[in-house]
Write a protein that holds these residues in place. Structure first.
Motif, mmCIF file in Angstrom:
data_model
loop_
_atom_site.group_PDB
_atom_site.id
_atom_site.type_symbol
_atom_site.label_atom_id
_atom_site.label_comp_id
_atom_site.label_asym_id
_atom_site.label_seq_id
_atom_site.Cartn_x
_atom_site.Cartn_y
_atom_site.Cartn_z
ATOM 1 N N ILE A 43 0.866 -1.178 0.000
ATOM 2 C CA ILE A 43 0.000 0.000 0.000
ATOM 3 C C ILE A 43 0.903 1.228 0.000
ATOM 4 C CG2 ILE A 43 -1.942 -1.106 1.175
ATOM 5 C CD1 ILE A 43 -1.006 0.224 3.769
ATOM 6 N N SER A 44 0.364 2.368 -0.389
ATOM 7 C CA SER A 44 1.171 3.578 -0.385
ATOM 8 C C SER A 44 1.136 4.216 1.002
ATOM 9 C CB SER A 44 0.656 4.571 -1.429
ATOM 10 O OG SER A 44 -0.585 5.102 -1.017
ATOM 11 N N VAL A 45 2.146 5.024 1.284
ATOM 12 C CA VAL A 45 2.196 5.729 2.559
ATOM 13 C C VAL A 45 1.009 6.695 2.649
ATOM 14 C CG1 VAL A 45 3.569 7.297 3.989
ATOM 15 C CG2 VAL A 45 4.693 5.485 2.719
ATOM 16 N N ALA A 46 0.637 7.296 1.523
ATOM 17 C CA ALA A 46 -0.516 8.204 1.498
ATOM 18 C C ALA A 46 -1.799 7.467 1.879
ATOM 19 C CB ALA A 46 -0.657 8.840 0.118
ATOM 20 N N THR A 47 -1.947 6.246 1.416
ATOM 21 C CA THR A 47 -3.116 5.436 1.783
ATOM 22 C C THR A 47 -3.122 5.158 3.276
ATOM 23 O OG1 THR A 47 -3.247 4.410 -0.401
ATOM 24 C CG2 THR A 47 -4.270 3.213 1.425
ATOM 25 N N LEU A 48 -1.968 4.819 3.830
ATOM 26 C CA LEU A 48 -1.873 4.572 5.264
ATOM 27 C C LEU A 48 -2.284 5.815 6.051
ATOM 28 C CD1 LEU A 48 -0.928 2.535 7.495
ATOM 29 C CD2 LEU A 48 1.239 3.779 7.454
ATOM 30 N N HIS A 49 -1.818 6.979 5.637
ATOM 31 C CA HIS A 49 -2.174 8.229 6.326
ATOM 32 C C HIS A 49 -3.660 8.542 6.191
ATOM 33 C CE1 HIS A 49 1.785 9.576 7.645
ATOM 34 N NE2 HIS A 49 2.247 9.036 6.531
ATOM 35 N N ARG A 50 -4.212 8.291 5.006
ATOM 36 C CA ARG A 50 -5.646 8.527 4.794
ATOM 37 C C ARG A 50 -6.473 7.595 5.680
ATOM 38 N NH1 ARG A 50 -5.804 7.580 -0.342
ATOM 39 N NH2 ARG A 50 -6.759 5.532 -0.232
ATOM 40 N N TRP A 51 -6.070 6.342 5.761
ATOM 41 C CA TRP A 51 -6.775 5.381 6.614
ATOM 42 C C TRP A 51 -6.652 5.775 8.076
ATOM 43 C CZ3 TRP A 51 -4.836 0.144 4.200
ATOM 44 C CH2 TRP A 51 -5.526 -0.089 3.007
ATOM 45 N N ARG A 52 -5.459 6.216 8.480
ATOM 46 C CA ARG A 52 -5.249 6.602 9.872
ATOM 47 C C ARG A 52 -6.134 7.797 10.244
ATOM 48 N NH1 ARG A 52 -1.583 4.674 13.014
ATOM 49 N NH2 ARG A 52 -0.143 4.051 11.397
ATOM 50 N N LYS A 53 -6.272 8.731 9.306
ATOM 51 C CA LYS A 53 -7.121 9.903 9.542
ATOM 52 C C LYS A 53 -8.590 9.490 9.666
ATOM 53 C CE LYS A 53 -8.234 14.405 7.601
ATOM 54 N NZ LYS A 53 -8.004 15.339 6.478
ATOM 55 N N LYS A 54 -9.005 8.555 8.831
ATOM 56 C CA LYS A 54 -10.414 8.149 8.808
ATOM 57 C C LYS A 54 -10.753 7.122 9.889
ATOM 58 C CE LYS A 54 -14.019 6.634 5.645
ATOM 59 N NZ LYS A 54 -14.354 6.306 4.254
ATOM 60 N N TYR A 55 -9.870 6.152 10.127
ATOM 61 C CA TYR A 55 -10.184 5.025 11.005
ATOM 62 C C TYR A 55 -9.329 4.965 12.265
ATOM 63 C CZ TYR A 55 -12.461 3.196 6.786
ATOM 64 O OH TYR A 55 -13.239 3.037 5.688
ATOM 65 N N GLY A 56 -8.452 5.928 12.448
ATOM 66 C CA GLY A 56 -7.468 5.857 13.533
ATOM 67 C C GLY A 56 -8.036 5.675 14.927
ATOM 68 N N MET A 57 -9.161 6.267 15.233
ATOM 69 C CA MET A 57 -9.716 6.189 16.581
ATOM 70 C C MET A 57 -10.807 5.127 16.735
ATOM 71 S SD MET A 57 -8.009 8.192 18.267
ATOM 72 C CE MET A 57 -6.796 9.423 17.955
ATOM 73 N N MET A 58 -11.005 4.334 15.695
ATOM 74 C CA MET A 58 -12.047 3.315 15.757
ATOM 75 C C MET A 58 -11.494 2.003 16.309
ATOM 76 S SD MET A 58 -14.146 3.760 12.264
ATOM 77 C CE MET A 58 -14.931 5.289 11.844
ATOM 78 N N SER A 59 -12.365 1.190 16.819
ATOM 79 C CA SER A 59 -11.969 -0.141 17.281
ATOM 80 C C SER A 59 -12.854 -1.174 16.584
ATOM 81 C CB SER A 59 -12.114 -0.264 18.792
ATOM 82 O OG SER A 59 -13.450 -0.082 19.160
ATOM 83 N N THR A 60 -12.332 -2.384 16.473
ATOM 84 C CA THR A 60 -13.117 -3.448 15.863
ATOM 85 C C THR A 60 -14.090 -4.000 16.904
ATOM 86 O OG1 THR A 60 -11.400 -5.044 16.411
ATOM 87 C CG2 THR A 60 -11.358 -4.126 14.207
ATOM 88 N N VAL A 61 -15.221 -4.453 16.429
ATOM 89 C CA VAL A 61 -16.250 -4.966 17.338
ATOM 90 C C VAL A 61 -16.081 -6.444 17.519
ATOM 91 C CG1 VAL A 61 -18.724 -5.264 17.651
ATOM 92 C CG2 VAL A 61 -17.834 -3.195 16.604
#
Length: 61
Positions: A43-61
């Motif tokens: 994956i690209s580093v930009a994708t990782l940053h985008r995911w972290r911004k969108k999902y960073g504070m979420m937890s799996t159920v």
């Protein structure tokens, strides 16, 4: 022809939010640099940053 279509489908397949959260946790726990981790996961580093911004504070159920 079938192989190129299926290969194209693999590249455009979306990653599920649950998988993204697990990848982010794995990245945080890894001793690799973000660049190395992204290269390993293809994956690209930009994708990782985008995911972290969108999902960073979420937890799996």
């Amino acid at each position: 022809m079938v192989t190129s279509k299926s290969k194209q489908h693999e590249q455009t397949e979306r990653t599920k939010p649950e998988e993204i959260i697990l990848l982010l946790r794995e990245c945080d726990a890894s001793e690799l640099s973000q660049e190395s981790f992204c290269q390993q996961k293809q994956i690209s580093v930009a994708t990782l940053h985008r995911w972290r911004k969108k999902y960073g504070m979420m937890s799996t159920v």
